[in-house]
Design a protein around this motif. Structure first.
Motif, PDB file in Angstrom:
ATOM      1  N   THR A 281       4.371  -4.055   1.316  1.00  0.00           N
ATOM      2  CA  THR A 281       2.452  -4.057   1.762  1.00  0.00           C
ATOM      3  C   THR A 281       2.985  -2.179   2.748  1.00  0.00           C
ATOM      4  O   THR A 281       2.195  -1.338   2.223  1.00  0.00           O
ATOM      5  CB  THR A 281       1.810  -4.923   2.475  1.00  0.00           C
ATOM      6  OG1 THR A 281       1.944  -5.952   1.255  1.00  0.00           O
ATOM      7  CG2 THR A 281       0.624  -4.341   2.122  1.00  0.00           C
ATOM      8  N   TRP A 285       1.308   1.378   2.286  1.00  0.00           N
ATOM      9  CA  TRP A 285       0.333   1.974   2.797  1.00  0.00           C
ATOM     10  C   TRP A 285       1.664   3.199   3.170  1.00  0.00           C
ATOM     11  O   TRP A 285       0.269   4.389   2.619  1.00  0.00           O
ATOM     12  CB  TRP A 285       0.009   1.172   4.028  1.00  0.00           C
ATOM     13  CG  TRP A 285      -0.907   0.424   3.566  1.00  0.00           C
ATOM     14  CD1 TRP A 285      -0.896  -0.977   3.373  1.00  0.00           C
ATOM     15  CD2 TRP A 285      -2.104   0.783   3.231  1.00  0.00           C
ATOM     16  NE1 TRP A 285      -2.118  -1.595   3.168  1.00  0.00           N
ATOM     17  CE2 TRP A 285      -2.626  -0.483   2.826  1.00  0.00           C
ATOM     18  CE3 TRP A 285      -3.170   1.400   3.016  1.00  0.00           C
ATOM     19  CZ2 TRP A 285      -4.612  -0.336   2.268  1.00  0.00           C
ATOM     20  CZ3 TRP A 285      -4.117   2.018   2.354  1.00  0.00           C
ATOM     21  CH2 TRP A 285      -5.092   0.278   1.885  1.00  0.00           C
ATOM     22  N   LEU A 325       2.922  -2.695  -4.624  1.00  0.00           N
ATOM     23  CA  LEU A 325       2.207  -3.516  -5.099  1.00  0.00           C
ATOM     24  C   LEU A 325       2.597  -4.559  -5.824  1.00  0.00           C
ATOM     25  O   LEU A 325       2.094  -5.786  -5.643  1.00  0.00           O
ATOM     26  CB  LEU A 325       1.776  -2.484  -7.009  1.00  0.00           C
ATOM     27  CG  LEU A 325       0.698  -1.227  -6.967  1.00  0.00           C
ATOM     28  CD1 LEU A 325       0.441  -0.158  -8.289  1.00  0.00           C
ATOM     29  CD2 LEU A 325      -0.544  -1.161  -6.266  1.00  0.00           C
ATOM     30  N   ALA A 407      -2.515  -1.307  -9.895  1.00  0.00           N
ATOM     31  CA  ALA A 407      -3.210  -1.243  -8.723  1.00  0.00           C
ATOM     32  C   ALA A 407      -4.813  -2.001  -8.940  1.00  0.00           C
ATOM     33  O   ALA A 407      -5.293  -2.960  -7.900  1.00  0.00           O
ATOM     34  CB  ALA A 407      -3.826   0.048  -8.465  1.00  0.00           C
ATOM     35  N   ALA A 412      -6.413  -3.568  -5.418  1.00  0.00           N
ATOM     36  CA  ALA A 412      -6.067  -2.367  -4.499  1.00  0.00           C
ATOM     37  C   ALA A 412      -6.599  -0.979  -4.712  1.00  0.00           C
ATOM     38  O   ALA A 412      -5.884  -0.473  -4.940  1.00  0.00           O
ATOM     39  CB  ALA A 412      -4.392  -2.226  -4.055  1.00  0.00           C
ATOM     40  N   TRP A 415      -5.769   2.429  -3.078  1.00  0.00           N
ATOM     41  CA  TRP A 415      -4.298   3.207  -3.494  1.00  0.00           C
ATOM     42  C   TRP A 415      -4.749   3.466  -4.853  1.00  0.00           C
ATOM     43  O   TRP A 415      -4.114   4.510  -5.177  1.00  0.00           O
ATOM     44  CB  TRP A 415      -3.444   2.402  -3.871  1.00  0.00           C
ATOM     45  CG  TRP A 415      -2.767   1.497  -2.515  1.00  0.00           C
ATOM     46  CD1 TRP A 415      -3.299   2.471  -1.789  1.00  0.00           C
ATOM     47  CD2 TRP A 415      -1.772   0.244  -2.070  1.00  0.00           C
ATOM     48  NE1 TRP A 415      -2.124   1.515  -0.677  1.00  0.00           N
ATOM     49  CE2 TRP A 415      -1.766   0.481  -0.824  1.00  0.00           C
ATOM     50  CE3 TRP A 415      -0.831  -0.037  -2.843  1.00  0.00           C
ATOM     51  CZ2 TRP A 415      -0.725  -0.741  -0.159  1.00  0.00           C
ATOM     52  CZ3 TRP A 415      -0.316  -1.090  -2.398  1.00  0.00           C
ATOM     53  CH2 TRP A 415       0.237  -1.363  -1.321  1.00  0.00           C
TER      54      TRP A 415
END
Lengths: 497, 143
Positions: A281, A285, A325, A407, A412, A415
Motif C-alpha cells: 500500500t 501511495w 494494488l 484499481a 481504489a 488511484w
C-alpha cells in the motif's frame, strides 16, 4: 538447452571483456563484438522464453559451477525472468545498433570504452533477473550500476556532477538492500530465494525479517527512482548521451522494480507485503504521488530529455501502482507496463538523439520544422507519443487498462482517478512537442525557422532501430493478450484469483 | 606524474623492494587454492609493487610498465577466467565446473587445477585493474 540461464549473462560478459581489449585499438571492432554478444544473448533469451512457455512455466534451474543450491549460486529462468531478459536484451541489441553514429557526434573520441560498459550494464541487468539468490542479485546490481555510472558520466558538461549524485544515491540504495539481505540471512540462515520462501513463513513475526523487508524495498526503491527517491534521475538523464539514456532509462529502473516484484511474489510469504506489513500500500501511495508529480513537472520542461526524465518518474509510478494494488489484474498491468514503458521510453530517447544529430538541439521550442525534415522518424515519434498517452491500439493503452481494472477491482478510486488524470497530463506535455514538430516555419510567422545541421532522415543505423522499436510498440499493443495469457497470468498466480 | 622526488634512498630501496614484493605475490597467488591467500591478495601485492615504481621513479616507470598495460592485463585476466568457465560448458558441464575431459586426471585433480588457474587469472585481473585505477587517478582521467 539446459545451459541457457548461464549463457545469457556470460555471453554478454565475454563480449564486454573482448570489446574492452579490442576497444583499445579500434572502437568499430569493439562495437561489432558488443553487438554480437548482445545478439547471442537475445537469441538465447528467446530460446529460453520459448522453452519456459512450452514447459508451462516450469523454471529452468542452473547450478553455477555445479555447486548444488542452497550452497552454490542458482540461476533460475522462470516466466518472470524470461520475460525480463528478453526485454533487456532486445533493448540492448536495438541501442547497440543505434549507438555508433550518435556517439561519434555526441562524445567524439570516447567510444572505445563505451561498448564494454554497455554490454556490462546488460550483463548486470540480465544477471539480476536470472539469479535465484538475493545476495547474488546485489552483486549484479552493483555490476550494472558501476558500468551505468561510467556510461552516464561521459555526457554533457553537467553529466559528471549529476552522475556523482546518482552514485551517492545508488550506493545508499545498494547499501540498504545489502543490509536487508544481511538481516534476512541472520533470521533465515540462507540467501537462496527458493530456500527463503520455504523458511520465511515460520519467521513472519520475526523483527529481523520485518526490518529486512523494509530495508530491501527502500534500497530497491532508491534504485528504481520511486517517488521521494527520484531526485537523482532528471539531471542524470538530461546530461547523459542519447545512447546511454536510451539504454539505461528503459531498463535499469525497471529491473529494480522487477526485484521488488520478485521479493513480493516469490521470496516473502504470500500476504507478507500486504497484510502483515503495509509495504504494498505504501508503494502504491508514493507511486500515485509520483505519477502526479512527475507528470506536472514534465509539463514545465523546455528540454526534451528533461521532459522525458520527469515523464519517467511518472511512468515508474504506474509500475509501483501495479505493485501497490497487489491483485492479479493490477500486477499484470504493472508488469505489462515494464515492457511497454521500456519500449516507449527507449524509442523516445532514441528519437531525441536522432533529432540532436540532425538539428543539434534538445530544446523543445527549437524543434520547429523537424516534422518536415525527418517525416518518418516523426511518424515513429507520434506512435511513441500515442503510446505514452495511452491510445489504443498502442502498447501504452493496455497496461493502463489492466491497472484501471485492477484499481476498480480493489476499490481504489483515488488511484483510478490518478491514472486517468495523469494520462491527460501526459497528453498535454507530449502534444506540446508534437505541435512544435509539425509547425510550418514558412506559413507560421510566429516561429523562427531552425536550420538543420544536415538535411534528411536519421542515418540508416539509427533510423531502423527507431522504426523497429515503433513497430514493437504497436505489436505489443496488438498482441498483448498473448503476452498476458502465456506469461503474465502465470507470474501473478501467487496473488490468487 | 611529471617530476619525482630526488632521493637516492627512496630509489634504491624501491628497486630492492619491488622484486621481493613480486616474488611474494606470486607465492600468495600460486598457493591460494589450498592455503590462505589467493588471486585477490596476490594481485593487490603485484599492483602495489607497480605503484611503488610509479611513486619512486616517476615518468621513467611508464617505460617499464606502460600506461595501457594495466587495462590490458586486467582485460586478459578477466577474459581468461571467463574462458575457463566456458571451457567446461563445451565439455557438457556447468559454467565454471572445471569438468574438462583431460586424460589421466580425476575429478579432484581437475578441480584442483581449475581453481589454481582461476586464482592466477584473478591475480592478473586485480593487478591490472588496480594499476589502471592508480594511473587514471594520477592523470585525472585524461586520455
Amino acid at each position: 538447452m539446459s545451459q541457457i540461464p548461464a549463457l545469457i549473462p556470460t555471453s554478454l560478459l565475454l563480449a564486454s571483456l573482448v570489446a574492452l581489449l579490442v576497444g583499445l585499438k579500434s572502437h568499430r571492432a569493439a562495437h561489432l563484438i558488443a553487438l554480437a554478444g548482445a545478439v547471442v544473448a537475445f537469441v538465447c533469451s528467446l530460446l529460453g522464453l520459448q522453452a519456459v512457455i512450452q514447459g508451462d512455466g516450469e523454471a529452468i534451474r542452473y547450478a553455477m559451477g555445479a555447486w548444488v543450491p542452497p550452497i552454490g549460486i542458482e540461476f533460475v529462468l522462470d516466466s518472470l525472468a524470461a520475460y525480463m531478459v528478453t526485454l533487456i536484451t532486445f533493448i540492448g541489441v536495438m541501442v547497440l545498433i543505434y549507438a555508433p553514429r550518435s556517439l561519434a557526434f555526441e562524445t567524439p573520441g570516447r567510444q572505445g570504452m563505451v561498448y564494454p560498459s554497455m554490454t556490462l550494464v546488460l550483463a548486470g541487468l540480465v544477471g539480476m533477473c536470472l539469479t535465484g539468490d538475493v545476495f547474488n542479485l546485489y552483486v549484479f546490481l552493483e555490476i550494472a550500476a558501476l558500468a551505468a555510472y561510467a556510461l552516464l558520466a561521459i555526457g554533457d558538461r553537467g553529466a559528471p556532477v549529476a552522475t556523482l549524485r546518482y552514485l551517492l544515491f545508488g550506493a545508499v540504495g545498494g547499501g540498504f538492500y545489502l543490509l536487508g539481505v544481511a538481516y534476512l540471512y541472520f533470521a533465515a540462515g540462507t540467501v537462496n530465494m527458493a530456500d527463503l520462501s520455504m523458511r520465511l513463513p515460520e519467521l513472519m513475526e520475526s523483527q529481523a525479517v520485518i526490518v529486512a523487508a523494509v530495508l530491501m524495498v527502500v534500497g530497491l526503491g532508491v534504485k528504481m527512482a520511486l517517488f521521494p527517491f527520484h531526485l537523482w534521475l532528471p539531471d542524470v538523464y538530461t546530461n547523459a548521451p542519447s545512447v546511454s539514456a536510451g539504454l539505461i532509462a528503459p531498463i535499469m529502473t525497471k529491473v529494480s522494480a522487477y526485484a521488488i516484484i520478485r521479493l513480493f511474489l516469490d521470496v516473502f510469504p504470500p500476504g507478507f507485503f500486504t497484510e502483515s506489513l503495509p509495504i504494498a500500500t505504501t508503494i502504491g501511495w508514493v507511486s500515485a504521488a509520483g505519477i502526479v508529480f512527475g507528470s506536472v513537472l514534465a509539463i514545465a520542461q523546455h528540454d526534451y530529455r528533461r521532459m522525458l526524465a520527469y515523464s519517467s518518474v511518472g511512468q515508474l509510478g504506474y509500475i509501483g501502482l501495479g505493485i501497490g494494488l497487489a491483485n492479479p489484474l493490477g500486477m499484470i498491468g504493472g508488469l505489462l507496463h515494464i515492457l511497454n514503458h521500456a519500449l516507449m521510453k527507449g524509442l523516445l530517447f532514441m528519437i531525441g538523439g536522432a533529432v540532436r544529430l540532425r538539428f543539434g538541439t534538445t530544446k523543445i521550442p527549437e524543434y520547429v520544422g523537424v516534422g518536415r525534415a525527418m517525416p518518418w522518424t516523426m511518424v515513429a515519434f507520434t506512435v511513441g507519443v500515442l503510446a505514452m498517452v495511452g491510445i489504443p491500439p498502442t502498447a501504452g493503452f493496455f497496461s493502463k487498462w489492466y491497472l484501471l481494472l485492477g484499481a476498480a477491482d480493489a476499490g481504489a478510486w483515488i488511484w483510478f482517478a490518478v491514472i486517468i488524470v495523469s494520462s491527460l497530463l501526459s497528453a498535454i506535455y507530449f502534444f506540446r512537442v508534437v505541435e512544435m514538430i509539425y509547425r510550418d516555419p514558412e506559413t507560421d510567422s510566429a516561429v523562427a525557422d531552425h536550420e538543420p545541421r544536415e538535411a534528411g532522415e536519421a542515418p540508416a543505423s539509427m533510423f531502423w532501430p527507431i522504426t523497429i522499436m515503433a513497430t514493437a510498440v504497436m505489436a505489443v499493443g496488438i498482441f498483448n493478450v498473448l503476452i498476458v495469457s502465456a506469461l503474465l497470468e502465470r507470474i501473478v498466480a501467487p496473488l490468487g484469483g | 606524474m611529471t617530476s619525482r622526488f630526488e632521493s637516492v634512498f627512496l630509489f634504491v630501496v624501491a628497486r630492492a623492494m619491488v622484486p621481493l614484493i613480486q616474488v611474494f605475490a606470486f607465492y600468495v597467488i600460486t598457493h591460494g587454492h589450498y592455503s590462505p591467500g589467493g588471486g585477490f591478495q596476490g594481485g593487490v601485492m603485484l599492483a602495489a609493487s607497480i605503484i611503488l615504481l610509479r611513486v619512486s621513479m616517476g615518468d621513467e616507470s611508464y617505460e617499464r610498465f606502460p600506461r595501457e598495460a594495466g587495462i590490458v592485463i586486467a582485460g586478459f585476466g578477466a577474459l581468461a577466467f571467463a574462458l575457463l568457465g566456458f571451457m567446461s560448458m563445451l565439455f557438457g558441464g556447468n559454467f565454471l565446473e572445471y569438468a574438462l575431459a583431460v586424460p589421466g586426471m580425476g575429478a579432484d585433480e581437475l578441480r584442483y587445477w581449475g581453481i589454481f588457474f582461476a586464482e592466477v587469472f584473478i591475480g592478473f585481473l586485480v593487478w591490472g585493474a588496480l594499476v589502471a585505477i592508480y594511473d587514471a587517478l594520477e592523470t585525472g582521467g585524461v586520455e
